[in-house]
Design a protein around this motif. Structure first.
Motif, PDB file in Angstrom:
ATOM      1  N   TYR A 218       0.799  -1.220   0.000  1.00  0.00           N
ATOM      2  CA  TYR A 218       0.000   0.000   0.000  1.00  0.00           C
ATOM      3  C   TYR A 218       0.839   1.280   0.000  1.00  0.00           C
ATOM      4  O   TYR A 218       0.287   2.370  -0.001  1.00  0.00           O
ATOM      5  N   GLU A 222      -1.343   5.881  -3.096  1.00  0.00           N
ATOM      6  CA  GLU A 222      -1.817   7.258  -3.176  1.00  0.00           C
ATOM      7  C   GLU A 222      -1.136   8.058  -4.278  1.00  0.00           C
ATOM      8  O   GLU A 222      -1.715   8.993  -4.830  1.00  0.00           O
ATOM      9  N   THR A 223       0.118   7.719  -4.617  1.00  0.00           N
ATOM     10  CA  THR A 223       0.852   8.524  -5.597  1.00  0.00           C
ATOM     11  C   THR A 223       0.943   7.868  -6.973  1.00  0.00           C
ATOM     12  O   THR A 223       1.407   8.504  -7.918  1.00  0.00           O
ATOM     13  N   ARG A 225      -1.288   7.330  -9.092  1.00  0.00           N
ATOM     14  CA  ARG A 225      -2.137   8.025 -10.073  1.00  0.00           C
ATOM     15  C   ARG A 225      -1.444   9.225 -10.717  1.00  0.00           C
ATOM     16  O   ARG A 225      -1.919   9.762 -11.717  1.00  0.00           O
ATOM     17  N   ILE A 246      -9.800   6.839  -6.217  1.00  0.00           N
ATOM     18  CA  ILE A 246      -8.382   7.211  -6.163  1.00  0.00           C
ATOM     19  C   ILE A 246      -7.739   7.280  -7.543  1.00  0.00           C
ATOM     20  O   ILE A 246      -6.522   7.423  -7.669  1.00  0.00           O
TER      21      ILE A 246
END
Length: 296
Positions: A218, A222-223, A225, A246
């Motif tokens: 994980y 978040e980054t 994308r 996301i």
């Protein structure tokens, strides 16, 4: 009992501590056991002692006999889980925790409302973690274990690939060639650059560009994308994510790859322990029946 502990510990001193005996007394006990079986039972290997082949053959039978005898001294009244405050330490990786951690706690607290879980990080291989009782259960796929450790398969992991929504790879049919045309992020707790995917690609005469290695599944979600890199992950990771929210999409690998079996492992001294057996049953039921968050 003495032989069972000697084989568990692989040490006269360790068995002596657990039986509350002096070292010389346990050495004499080992001598009598050797004489009775006509076998050295434990032999020196450097600074350690290892069981002989005959001792390994005996170990499972001896442990079963000791466990059966111990049951004679246990109360026959059923254990009331609701009145207990069990606390378990499970060593596993973020893959299992993220997909099943809350579901497992929920199942446990249904019968034992004051149950608590502690997840220990899945780091360097530690062969004695279960033997020494530092954890109650190990859940993983790749670690080597001591020969006496019990294991149970939970499920097979297959792999998919994450990429940002709108990534160029989605503009055409995804092939092994298009897969290697983009930079890859690899997840490896041992910081290894290559893995099973690279071996399959190598058989096709292809190789991918691995630009980044990270320790957990994980850590880059978040980054991802904001990049044109792609990241292979186990299918339960992809199913556990709100992909549209996301800005990510998932696709299957364009070639078959051998699945990885996730298992749970425990020390045999817990085989007949009611509470530990209940924990293992709930882990199995959670892994096989519970749907990860976000799965339709």
């Amino acid at each position: 009992m003495a032989l069972d502990l000697l084989l568990e510990e692989g040490s006269v001193a360790g068995a002596a501590r657990r039986m509350n005996l002096s070292g010389p007394a346990m050495s004499r006990t080992l001598g009598r056991i050797r004489e009775a079986f006509g076998d050295p039972i434990l032999v020196a290997a450097g600074r350690k002692m290892v069981p002989t082949p005959h001792a390994l053959e005996l170990q499972a039978r001896i442990h079963e006999i000791v466990g059966t005898a111990s049951e004679l001294f246990r109360p026959e009244n059923p254990i009331d889980l609701a009145a207990m405050e069990p606390q378990f330490t499970i060593r596993t990786n973020d893959l299992f925790i993220g997909a099943f951690g809350m579901a497992l706690l929920g199942r446990l607290q249904t019968k034992a409302p004051r149950c608590r879980l502690r997840f220990a990080p899945d780091g360097d291989d530690d062969l004695d973690m279960l033997r020494e009782g530092r954890i109650d259960l190990y859940i993983g796929a790749t670690i080597a274990l001591r020969p006496e450790i019990r294991t149970q398969a939970l499920f097979d992991l297959t792999f998919q690939v994450l990429a940002r929504a709108g990534h160029p790879i989605f503009e055409t049919t995804i092939t092994p060639q298009s897969l290697v045309a983009h930079g890859h992020i690899v997840v490896s707790r041992r910081s290894q650059w290559i893995g099973p995917i690279d071996r399959v690609l190598g058989e096709m005469g292809l190789s991918r560009t691995i630009a980044l290695v990270v320790p957990t599944y994980y850590s880059m979600i978040e980054t991802l994308r904001f990049s044109d890199m792609i990241m292979p992950v186990p299918d339960i990771v992809a199913r556990n994510l709100p992909l549209e929210t996301i800005g990510l999409k998932v696709f299957d690998l364009p070639f078959p790859i051998e699945p990885v079996t996730l298992f749970q492992a425990w020390h045999p001294r817990h085989d007949r322990d009611f509470v530990h057996r209940w924990l293992r049953q709930e882990v199995l039921a959670t892994a096989r029946n519970a749907r990860p968050i976000g799965e339709g």
